[in-house]
Design a protein around this motif. Structure first.
Motif, PDB file in Angstrom:
ATOM      1  N   GLU A  98       0.853  -1.187   0.000  1.00  0.00           N
ATOM      2  CA  GLU A  98       0.000   0.000   0.000  1.00  0.00           C
ATOM      3  C   GLU A  98       0.887   1.233   0.000  1.00  0.00           C
ATOM      4  O   GLU A  98       1.743   1.383   0.874  1.00  0.00           O
ATOM      5  N   ARG A 100       0.690   5.120   0.447  1.00  0.00           N
ATOM      6  CA  ARG A 100      -0.149   6.200   0.955  1.00  0.00           C
ATOM      7  C   ARG A 100       0.199   7.509   0.244  1.00  0.00           C
ATOM      8  O   ARG A 100       1.224   7.604  -0.438  1.00  0.00           O
ATOM      9  N   PRO A 101      -0.623   8.546   0.378  1.00  0.00           N
ATOM     10  CA  PRO A 101      -0.411   9.788  -0.376  1.00  0.00           C
ATOM     11  C   PRO A 101       0.976  10.415  -0.236  1.00  0.00           C
ATOM     12  O   PRO A 101       1.472  11.032  -1.168  1.00  0.00           O
ATOM     13  N   VAL A 116      -2.230   2.163  -4.772  1.00  0.00           N
ATOM     14  CA  VAL A 116      -1.481   3.416  -4.887  1.00  0.00           C
ATOM     15  C   VAL A 116      -2.489   4.541  -4.715  1.00  0.00           C
ATOM     16  O   VAL A 116      -3.323   4.772  -5.589  1.00  0.00           O
ATOM     17  N   GLU A 117      -2.423   5.217  -3.578  1.00  0.00           N
ATOM     18  CA  GLU A 117      -3.375   6.283  -3.302  1.00  0.00           C
ATOM     19  C   GLU A 117      -2.975   7.571  -4.022  1.00  0.00           C
ATOM     20  O   GLU A 117      -1.799   7.791  -4.332  1.00  0.00           O
ATOM     21  N   LYS A 118      -3.963   8.413  -4.283  1.00  0.00           N
ATOM     22  CA  LYS A 118      -3.746   9.688  -4.954  1.00  0.00           C
ATOM     23  C   LYS A 118      -2.709  10.499  -4.194  1.00  0.00           C
ATOM     24  O   LYS A 118      -2.796  10.657  -2.980  1.00  0.00           O
ATOM     25  N   GLY A 119      -1.701  10.976  -4.931  1.00  0.00           N
ATOM     26  CA  GLY A 119      -0.634  11.767  -4.330  1.00  0.00           C
ATOM     27  C   GLY A 119       0.648  10.984  -4.132  1.00  0.00           C
ATOM     28  O   GLY A 119       1.714  11.562  -4.008  1.00  0.00           O
ATOM     29  N   TYR A 122       5.314   6.763  -7.495  1.00  0.00           N
ATOM     30  CA  TYR A 122       5.879   5.436  -7.711  1.00  0.00           C
ATOM     31  C   TYR A 122       6.611   5.418  -9.030  1.00  0.00           C
ATOM     32  O   TYR A 122       6.054   5.796 -10.072  1.00  0.00           O
TER      33      TYR A 122
END
Length: 129
Positions: A98, A100-101, A116-119, A122
């Motif tokens: 995971e 995080r932003p 893959v969270e927004k922000g 990667y």
């Protein structure tokens, strides 16, 4: 007398925390506060690295959390990885990754599940196994 309780304490020892009983294994480890480590980290349970630098290898069947302010340059082999900080090297996760932003990840990832969270940033190759 219960483990960790002392019959007599010298006043210079008053600021020292009691020593945990060897029969009580830790439930997790937290690295932070400017800690710099280099080497091989193996563990059971969950380890959280916050505001620390780690270089080397990390291996566990359990969970690694790379917190905000952490800089990890390692070959990581874990059950699951949650990244809030910065990771370079490689990640092989048996269950999930995971990002995080606030995550900044520059490495190849092998995992059956990734979020893959927004922000999050990667850069690297991804192999879904």
């Amino acid at each position: 007398m219960p483990p960790g309780v002392f019959a007599h304490m010298d006043p210079t020892d008053a600021a020292q925390p009691p020593v945990p009983s060897p029969a009580e294994p830790p439930t997790g480890l937290h690295l932070g506060g400017g800690v710099v480590l280099e080497g091989k980290l193996t563990f059971a349970g969950t380890v959280r690295i916050d505001a620390a630098d780690f270089r080397g290898t990390i291996e566990t069947a359990d969970a690694l959390v790379v917190g905000d302010g952490a800089h990890v340059g390692a070959d990581i082999r874990c059950g699951s990885v949650v990244v809030h900080g910065e990771v370079t090297g490689s990640i092989h996760a048996r269950r999930s990754v995971e990002l995080r932003p606030s995550a900044r990840v520059r490495c190849d990832v092998v995992t059956p599940s990734i979020v893959v969270e927004k922000g999050a940033f990667y850069q690297g190759a991804l192999k879904m196994s």
